[in-house]
Structures are given as structure tokens and as C-alpha cells.
Motif scaffolding. Structure first.
Motif, mmCIF file in Angstrom:
data_model
loop_
_atom_site.group_PDB
_atom_site.id
_atom_site.type_symbol
_atom_site.label_atom_id
_atom_site.label_comp_id
_atom_site.label_asym_id
_atom_site.label_seq_id
_atom_site.Cartn_x
_atom_site.Cartn_y
_atom_site.Cartn_z
ATOM 1 N N LYS A 1 120.948 -69.097 -48.503
ATOM 2 C CA LYS A 1 119.505 -68.906 -48.674
ATOM 3 C C LYS A 1 118.841 -68.359 -47.408
ATOM 4 O O LYS A 1 117.652 -68.080 -47.410
ATOM 5 N N ALA A 2 119.580 -68.208 -46.351
ATOM 6 C CA ALA A 2 118.985 -67.713 -45.102
ATOM 7 C C ALA A 2 118.711 -66.209 -45.221
ATOM 8 O O ALA A 2 119.276 -65.532 -46.084
ATOM 9 N N ALA A 3 117.863 -65.703 -44.314
ATOM 10 C CA ALA A 3 117.575 -64.262 -44.298
ATOM 11 C C ALA A 3 118.876 -63.501 -44.032
ATOM 12 O O ALA A 3 119.784 -64.022 -43.383
ATOM 13 N N ALA A 4 118.953 -62.278 -44.546
ATOM 14 C CA ALA A 4 120.221 -61.532 -44.570
ATOM 15 C C ALA A 4 121.018 -61.566 -43.266
ATOM 16 O O ALA A 4 122.202 -61.900 -43.266
ATOM 17 N N GLU A 5 120.356 -61.270 -42.151
ATOM 18 C CA GLU A 5 121.064 -61.226 -40.857
ATOM 19 C C GLU A 5 121.710 -62.563 -40.540
ATOM 20 O O GLU A 5 122.886 -62.650 -40.198
ATOM 21 N N THR A 6 120.894 -63.610 -40.651
ATOM 22 C CA THR A 6 121.364 -64.951 -40.334
ATOM 23 C C THR A 6 122.448 -65.363 -41.313
ATOM 24 O O THR A 6 123.458 -65.956 -40.938
ATOM 25 N N ARG A 7 122.227 -65.049 -42.579
ATOM 26 C CA ARG A 7 123.211 -65.412 -43.598
ATOM 27 C C ARG A 7 124.574 -64.801 -43.262
ATOM 28 O O ARG A 7 125.596 -65.476 -43.281
ATOM 29 N N ASP A 8 124.579 -63.527 -42.923
ATOM 30 C CA ASP A 8 125.854 -62.857 -42.629
ATOM 31 C C ASP A 8 126.549 -63.512 -41.443
ATOM 32 O O ASP A 8 127.760 -63.753 -41.471
ATOM 33 N N SER A 9 125.782 -63.785 -40.415
ATOM 34 C CA SER A 9 126.369 -64.402 -39.232
ATOM 35 C C SER A 9 126.940 -65.787 -39.573
ATOM 36 O O SER A 9 128.042 -66.143 -39.170
ATOM 37 N N ARG A 10 126.183 -66.544 -40.358
ATOM 38 C CA ARG A 10 126.657 -67.895 -40.717
ATOM 39 C C ARG A 10 127.875 -67.828 -41.620
ATOM 40 O O ARG A 10 128.791 -68.647 -41.498
ATOM 41 N N LEU A 11 127.867 -66.868 -42.523
ATOM 42 C CA LEU A 11 129.047 -66.729 -43.382
ATOM 43 C C LEU A 11 130.285 -66.453 -42.536
ATOM 44 O O LEU A 11 131.355 -67.018 -42.773
ATOM 45 N N LEU A 12 130.122 -65.627 -41.545
ATOM 46 C CA LEU A 12 131.275 -65.317 -40.690
ATOM 47 C C LEU A 12 131.729 -66.534 -39.891
ATOM 48 O O LEU A 12 132.924 -66.757 -39.694
#
Ligand code: ARG
Length: 574
Positions: free
Chosen positions: A539-550
């Protein structure tokens, strides 16, 4: 990785202050309390003590020489009587994660690879493997896996007990009392029954005792019929061992049993006698240790008074063979603690014989498994617990667990997960305990999803898979195009735990204690859970989401790889 770079900087700085200190003894470890820093070195105190310097002053001079800008550390502080505490830059942590191969978990292959032979499992033939064998099997397999991962050359050898006086009795039993159907159905059970029966009869029937001796002598002489029976017994045993090894995911490079060394034994004893190393004593041949404090009263017998060789003779011949066969830097023997004296004697004889410190010889010993009542783990009727039955029960129990969690999976899938969870749980409980203490075997604890267990860690991995399923995007693309950015406290906490993987592995290898890796993985999974709790991912904003997914992807990979080093599998559904 990071900690290696800090050690390097520390060694370089120290070379300017105390050029004659051996650099490899300057080491860092995790700081016992994060209040003081991320890493700590207590090496300076030990080294200063030895060279008569003032630890605190030297530590100060070293700290001054550790580079500021550009370094991985943001601060280096002297503490107490001469500790150095290091704090790592967030940016260094971030770079380290982004720039390394996830599968390697930040572990760099050893710069000086060693060749290590691991001697483990080593059951005796014609006897079923029981619960006690799981410890040597697990521990040895795990050490071999960790050593390989760290970049060493590893040779594994299963030193099975396939020779000895028991074969006289077994052959008598085979010839007089064998039940073919039982042999077919459960070979080792039948062999065990035969042995028990003849053994018992030997106590009251002198004839049976005499006959057993004769059969043994005939076997030793190489008589064809007895050789054939003996070979068959080994074959049947090995078949059943292999079945268990395959369930446990354990393999060996070699299975050179004790009998492999038979031809060498007589000469070996003669050589030791003629070189003056061994002496006749009351008909037996012994090696005395007049100079070794701990072995003074414990001479090693290398030939019994009846002329027969023994466990010690075989182990000496084995050691000799191994050293001739491979360029070994170390041999690690994994057995229970009751063999401590045997190995001290073996190592003692070898050192006197060869007068050479290579290879390093290590006895990695362990304690017993206790039942929930605190007494040695037995069946209800007091018998030994067979390993095969223990594994069956583990799978059955895990099956119930899968049934409640995931009733909709296909049957084959459930069975597969049950095996991974059940066997993983048994292995993990075994590796988690400090190997030298006894531990209590308790089904409910080891299969629990809460607490430091395999299912807990396996589930932590599975959960990362679940997140990616839900995400649905292209993970490979994400890995290629995006970077981890550490912004939140929880992200940093997790990342800082992640960079310690190599340290945990090093600690486990230094002391042959996989439990250090277990504790590390448990903490890692805990930090990951904290991240989920405090930071939205999908649910995080795209940039943050991608970083967290990684970040989650990397943590999941570490848990999977860490478990693999313990010999434990994972599943993407549980
Ligand atoms: N077969 C032995 C036992 O069951 C263990 C052998 C360990 N290895 C060795 N080289 N002694 O106790």
C-alpha cells in the motif's frame, strides 16, 4: 563484506601503530549492545596484554588512524579498558545490500580455502539407526554445508561400523534362525533380533559362544560363505541407511567403512612397535603418553591381548589413509560426547607418530536427546526410538498442521509440505540447542509456529512469497531496475541485521556450532515481522513500495539460504 572491510581498516590502522601484531588476530564482532555501536573489537586488549602495551592508549591511536570520510564507519570510539566500538554509515549498509548477490548472503568465499574432511553419521551396520544418530547426521551435514558455502573444499566420509566381533554372533543367527520374510520386510529389525537372540544364548550355552567365535574367525580368514553373508548384511543395512539419508537430504562423498582398513591393521601395529612408539603390555599393545598431562593415566590400546585390532587401530589406519589420499588441512569428527577420550587418544597417538601439526584434528561432540520427562528419550515401553519412526511421526504431525492451515491444497502438495515442515522441525530443534548440552525433545515446542522453530522460519519465508503473489508484478524486472533505499527505522533495523549474516556464519564455523546461525535467523525473521507491522508494503507509494519489496525479497532469500545451510528446505506455500 561490510564487517570484512571494517576489519581490513582496523588491520591497516593497527599496522601503523603496532606493526608486529598478527593482523589475523584483529577481529570484530557484533556489539553486545546497540547503544555502543554496531560492531566491536576486543582484540586490542588481548594483544596489548601479550606485548605488554597499554590497551586503551593503543586503541586510541588506532582509532585516530581509521579514516573518516569515505569509510564504512561513521564513528570509531574507544571504550572501557580498550574496546573499539564502530558505528556503520546507513549509506554503507544500503550500498552493501544493493551491490551484492542475494544468493550469497554477503558471504565472500574464503580467501584461503581449506580442505576439510567431515566424518559424520557413521552408524553401525546390522542395527537400525535410532534417534541418537540424528545428531551426528544433522550436525555433520550442516558443518559440511556451511564450510562449502564459505568457500572451502569439503570431503564427507561416512565411517560406518561394518566390522567387529558382533559378526560372529550375527552369522550364527543368520545360519540357524533367519526368517526370510522378516528380512524382506525389515532387514535391520531382523538382524537386530538375530543378534539379541544369539547374544542371549551365548550367556548360557557355551556351544553357541564357541560357534560364534569360530564363525568370526572364519570370516576374518576370508572364508567365502561367511564373507557372503557379511556382505549381504552390509548391503541390506546400507539400503536402509540410504533411505533415511534421502529423507533427510543428506549425502556423502564416500562411505568407507571400518572394514576398508582391515588389510593395514597388522602392519600398522608392527610399525608402531618397531619404531618404539607402542609397547607390549600384559599381552596387549599400548601407546603410553608419559608427557601429556591429560592422557598420562590413559594409554591407548592398539591391539588387544587376544591379538585382535580394535576401534583405535582402525581409526589410526583411517587417519593415515585420509592423509595420504587428500591434501587435508583439517579432519572433523562428529560423534557423541562419550567418545571424547577415544579421540583425545587418537589425536595424541597421531601427533607422536607423525610429529606434524597438519591436519588439524577436531572432535565435535554433542550431548544426548532427552524425553519430555528429562530422561533419555525412549519409546513408552522403554525401547530405543527408531529414526525412521521418528521421521514418520514428524511428517504425520506436520500433516495435521498443513490440513488446518491450508485445507484446499492438493494431496500431493500437502504431503510434500508436511515432509518439509516435519523433518525441518526435527532437524532445527536438534541444531538449535548448544550441541554440548542435552536437550529435551518435545513435539509441541518444535512444531510450534511461535518461537524459535523451523516452522516459524519456514513461514517467514513463505510469507515473503505470499507478498509477491499478491503484488503480482514482475519481480525480476524490479530486481534489475530498482534499488533498496533505507529510510525508516524498521527498514534500517532489518538491513543492519541482514548485513550480519557472514558474521553469524563465521561464529558458527569457528566453534562448530550451528546454533549461532539459528539464533541469527530467528532474529532476522523477527526484524522482518517488525517491518510488516510498522511499514505498509504493497500500500506504500510506488517508490517506497518497490524498495520495500526488494528488501523483503532479500530478507526472504537470506532466510531460505540460511535454512539451506542447516539442511532445511522451504516451501512457497505452507
Ligand atoms: N561407528 C561409530 C559409533 O557408532 C562412530 C564412528 C565415528 N568415526 C570415527 N572415525 N571413529 O560410535
Amino acid at each position: 563484506m561490510l564487517f570484512e572491510r571494517i576489519e581490513e581498516e582496523l588491520r591497516e590502522a593497527c599496522a601503523q601503530v603496532c606493526p608486529d601484531w598478527p593482523p589475523e588476530e584483529l577481529r570484530i564482532r557484533k556489539c553486545p549492545s546497540p547503544r555502543f555501536g554496531d560492531y566491536q573489537s576486543n582484540s586490542i586488549m588481548a594483544l596489548a596484554k601479550r606485548s605488554g602495551g597499554q590497551a586503551r592508549r593503543i586503541a586510541g591511536e588506532i582509532a585516530e588512524r581509521m579514516p573518516g570520510a569515505g569509510s564504512v564507519c561513521r564513528s570509531v570510539e574507544v571504550a572501557g579498558p580498550g574496546f573499539l566500538n564502530f558505528r556503520v554509515r546507513d549509506q554503507a549498509v544500503e550500498d552493501c545490500l544493493n551491490e551484492s548477490d542475494p544468493e550469497r548472503c554477503l558471504v565472500e568465499p574464503a580467501s584461503v580455502p581449506r580442505t576439510v574432511l567431515v566424518d559424520f553419521s557413521s552408524p553401525n551396520v546390522a542395527k537400525p539407526m535410532h534417534v541418537g544418530h540424528i545428531r551426528s547426521t544433522n550436525l555433520g551435514d550442516c558443518l559440511a554445508r556451511m564450510l562449502r558455502f564459505a568457500g572451502h573444499r569439503v570431503i564427507t566420509d561416512n565411517h560406518i561400523g561394518d566390522w567387529g566381533t558382533q559378526f560372529g554372533k550375527l552369522i550364527v543367527g543368520w545360519k540357524t534362525d533367519l526368517e526370510a520374510a522378516a528380512l524382506e520386510w525389515d532387514a535391520l529389525g531382523e538382524l537386530e533380533r538375530l543378534y539379541r537372540q544369539i547374544n542371549q544364548r551365548c550367556e548360557t550355552e557355551p556351544d553357541t559362544l564357541r560357534r560364534s567365535r569360530e564363525e568370526l574367525v572364519a570370516l576374518q580368514r576370508g572364508e567365502a560363505a561367511n564373507r557372503k553373508i557379511w556382505r549381504r548384511m552390509i548391503e541390506l543395512s546400507r539400503r536402509q541407511f540410504d533411505e533415511l539419508y534421502s529423507r533427510l537430504g543428506v549425502t556423502f562423498d564416500h562411505t568407507l567403512g571400518e572394514s576398508f582398513y582391515n588389510d593395514r591393521l597388522q602392519d600398522l601395529v608392527e610399525e608402531m612397535k618397531s619404531s618404539g612408539l607402542a609397547q607390549e603390555s600384559e599381552g596387549a599393545v599400548m601407546v603410553f603418553f608419559p608427557e601429556a598431562e591429560d592422557l598420562k593415566g590413559h594409554p591407548a590400546m592398539i591391539r588387544k591381548s587376544d591379538g585382535a585390532s580394535n576401534y583405535m587401530t582402525t581409526d589410526l589406519a583411517t587417519l593415515e589413509y585420509r592423509c595420504r589420499q587428500w591434501p587435508l588441512d583439517e579432519i572433523v569428527y562428529v560423534t557423541d560426547g562419550r567418545q571424547q577420550l577415544h579421540f583425545r587418544q587418537l589425536f595424541g597417538v597421531w601427533r607422536r607418530w607423525r610429529q606434524n601439526e597438519i591436519p588439524k584434528l577436531t572432535h565435535v561432540w554433542f550431548g544426548s536427546i532427552m524425553g519430555p520427562d528429562g530422561k533419555p528419550f525412549k519409546t513408552r515401553s522403554g525401547g530405543t526410538i527408531r529414526l525412521a519412526e521418528l521421521l514418520n511421526e514428524a511428517e504425520e504431525r506436520a500433516r495435521k498442521f498443513v490440513e488446518t492451515k491450508n485445507p484446499d491444497l492438493k494431496d500431493g502438495q500437502k504431503r510434500k509440505i508436511a515432509a518439509i515442515v516435519g523433518i525441518g522441525a526435527v532437524k532445527y530443534a536438534d541444531l538449535l540447542s548448544n550441541r554440548q548440552s542435552d536437550y529435551v525433545f518435545d513435539w509441541d515446542t518444535l512444531l510450534s509456529l511461535k518461537g524459535n522453530t523451523a516452522p516459524y522460519l519456514q513461514y517467514a519465508y513463505t510469507r515473503t512469497c505470499g507478498i509477491f503473489r499478491k503484488y503480482g508484478g514482475d519481480l525480476a524486472h524490479l530486481r534489475e531496475t530498482k534499488r533498496i533505499r533505507l529510510e525508516h527505522g524498521e527498514e534500517l533495523d532489518l538491513a543492519r541485521q541482514m548485513i550480519d549474516f557472514p558474521l553469524a556464519l563465521r561464529a558458527a564455523l569457528d566453534e562448530y556450532r550451528p546454533n549461532y546461525l539459528c539464533s541469527y535467523l530467528y532474529d532476522l525473521a523477527g526484524r522482518l515481522a517488525q517491518l510488516y507491522e510498522n511499514c505498509p508494503i504493497l500500500k506504500a507509494a510506488a517508490e517506497t513500495r518497490d524498495s520495500r519489496l526488494l528488501l523483503v525479497d532479500r530478507a526472504g532469500t537470506m532466510i531460505r539460504q540460511g535454512l539451506a545451510l542447516l539442511g532445511i528446505e522451504v516451501s512457497d506455500r505452507m
